[in-house]
Scaffold this active site. Structure first.
Site, PDB file in Angstrom:
ATOM      1  N   SER A  62      37.040  48.727  32.293  1.00  0.00           N
ATOM      2  CA  SER A  62      38.768  48.627  31.750  1.00  0.00           C
ATOM      3  C   SER A  62      38.690  48.700  30.261  1.00  0.00           C
ATOM      4  CB  SER A  62      39.390  47.297  32.534  1.00  0.00           C
ATOM      5  OG  SER A  62      39.024  47.360  33.800  1.00  0.00           O
TER       6      SER A  62
HETATM    7  N1  SAH Z   1      35.733  44.122  34.694  1.00  0.00           N
HETATM    8  C1  SAH Z   1      34.517  45.533  34.854  1.00  0.00           C
HETATM    9  C2  SAH Z   1      35.863  46.727  35.472  1.00  0.00           C
HETATM   10  C3  SAH Z   1      34.845  47.336  36.740  1.00  0.00           C
HETATM   11  S1  SAH Z   1      35.989  48.309  37.638  1.00  0.00           S
HETATM   12  C4  SAH Z   1      34.433  45.737  33.307  1.00  0.00           C
HETATM   13  O1  SAH Z   1      34.820  45.433  32.717  1.00  0.00           O
HETATM   14  O2  SAH Z   1      34.000  46.827  33.155  1.00  0.00           O
HETATM   15  C5  SAH Z   1      36.460  47.186  39.193  1.00  0.00           C
HETATM   16  C6  SAH Z   1      34.752  47.111  40.227  1.00  0.00           C
HETATM   17  O3  SAH Z   1      34.796  46.318  41.078  1.00  0.00           O
HETATM   18  C7  SAH Z   1      34.240  48.811  40.112  1.00  0.00           C
HETATM   19  O4  SAH Z   1      32.202  47.967  39.302  1.00  0.00           O
HETATM   20  C8  SAH Z   1      33.110  48.355  41.123  1.00  0.00           C
HETATM   21  O5  SAH Z   1      32.458  48.774  42.106  1.00  0.00           O
HETATM   22  C9  SAH Z   1      34.194  46.892  42.220  1.00  0.00           C
HETATM   23  N2  SAH Z   1      34.425  46.785  43.710  1.00  0.00           N
HETATM   24  C10 SAH Z   1      35.003  47.400  43.855  1.00  0.00           C
HETATM   25  N3  SAH Z   1      35.714  47.047  45.086  1.00  0.00           N
HETATM   26  C11 SAH Z   1      34.110  46.254  45.719  1.00  0.00           C
HETATM   27  C12 SAH Z   1      34.257  44.207  46.262  1.00  0.00           C
HETATM   28  N4  SAH Z   1      35.121  44.559  47.419  1.00  0.00           N
HETATM   29  N5  SAH Z   1      33.631  42.986  45.626  1.00  0.00           N
HETATM   30  C13 SAH Z   1      33.124  43.522  44.329  1.00  0.00           C
HETATM   31  N6  SAH Z   1      33.395  44.845  43.986  1.00  0.00           N
HETATM   32  C14 SAH Z   1      34.178  45.652  43.738  1.00  0.00           C
END
Ligand code: SAH
Length: 232
Positions: A62
């Site tokens: 993000s």
């Molecule tokens: N907080 C992260 C942002 C990641 S983007 C950072 O700082 O890099 C959101 C993430 O949510 C993705 O990696 C995606 O694979 C994950 N995601 C989506 N649905 C999910 C679920 N049901 N449970 C766990 N992770 C999930």
């Protein structure tokens, strides 16, 4: 090793503080986490740009401001127990771990959770636990949480997550009927049965995929545009 300190300091001043985020503990946390370590080596030069960046498995790390904004809205403070859904690169979990007592983070892609775990080990974060799985069901054994942050957008706030909030706890999540556009929503647990909901900024997160989120990509037709869930 290259010194990204000046870029990090400039990010905190220009992207975070200048946009109205003044919580000293949060700014301090962002000054400490080496964001360049949470992206692929080929993208390190872009690590402090004002936007999201691609990571493995077609996901994104993000934008720094959004990470700060969610932590601010969730009011994460010293001593807190925090649950994050969507570890992704692990960057947001590391920022939260600078402030909170303990961070539990769930990621559905094993490739990403493995990478994130490796980074936490390398950077000596002893207060973060990573699990591979469907975060929409929460992490019942570690509940209750003072704050829950979902870093992916779903059609509504999963009840399973609300039930894992401590009394007074806050859950922050991008919610919307469109797969890629949502509004940040904060749900505060007032008591055992009452929750208060407040809406914040319009955002664009990757989809939350799981039992209480969207269906697996390709598993069923993606939703067609429908009325704004917060509309009249
Ligand atoms: N907080 C992260 C942002 C990641 S983007 C950072 O700082 O890099 C959101 C993430 O949510 C993705 O990696 C995606 O694979 C994950 N995601 C989506 N649905 C999910 C679920 N049901 N449970 C766990 N992770 C999930």
């Amino acid at each position: 090793m290259r010194d990204f300190g000046p870029q990090r300091e400039s990010m905190v001043r220009r992207q975070i503080a200048a946009r109205g985020i003044h919580d000293a503990a949060l700014l301090d946390a962002m000054r400490h986490v080496p964001r360049e370590r949470f992206v692929d080596a080929s993208l390190q030069d872009y690590a402090y740009e004002d936007g999201p960046l691609p990571i493995a498995a077609g996901q994104t790390i993000s934008q720094p401001y959004i990470v700060a904004r969610m932590i601010e809205i969730a009011r994460i403070a010293h001593g807190a127990r925090v649950l994050e859904i969507g570890a992704g690169s692990g960057y947001a979990a590391a920022v939260m771990a600078q402030i909170a007592a303990r961070v539990y983070t769930i990621e559905r892609h094993g490739q990403l959770s493995d990478l994130a775990r490796g980074r936490f080990d390398d950077l000596h974060y002893a207060n973060i636990e990573v699990r591979t799985g469907d975060g929409t069901c929460g992490w019942a054994e570690a509940a209750p949480f003072d704050a829950i942050i979902a870093a992916a957008g779903g059609p509504d706030v999963p009840d399973a997550l609300k039930q894992q909030l401590a009394i007074g706890g806050r859950l922050v999540m991008p919610v919307g009927r469109s797969l890629h556009h949502q509004r940040l929503v904060r749900v505060t647990r007032v008591d055992a049965v009452r929750f208060e909901t407040r809406e914040f900024d319009d955002v664009a997160f990757v989809p939350l995929i799981g039992t209480y989120g969207w269906a697996e990509e390709g598993a069923r037709p993606m939703p067609s545009p429908s009325p704004d869930p917060f509309g009249p």
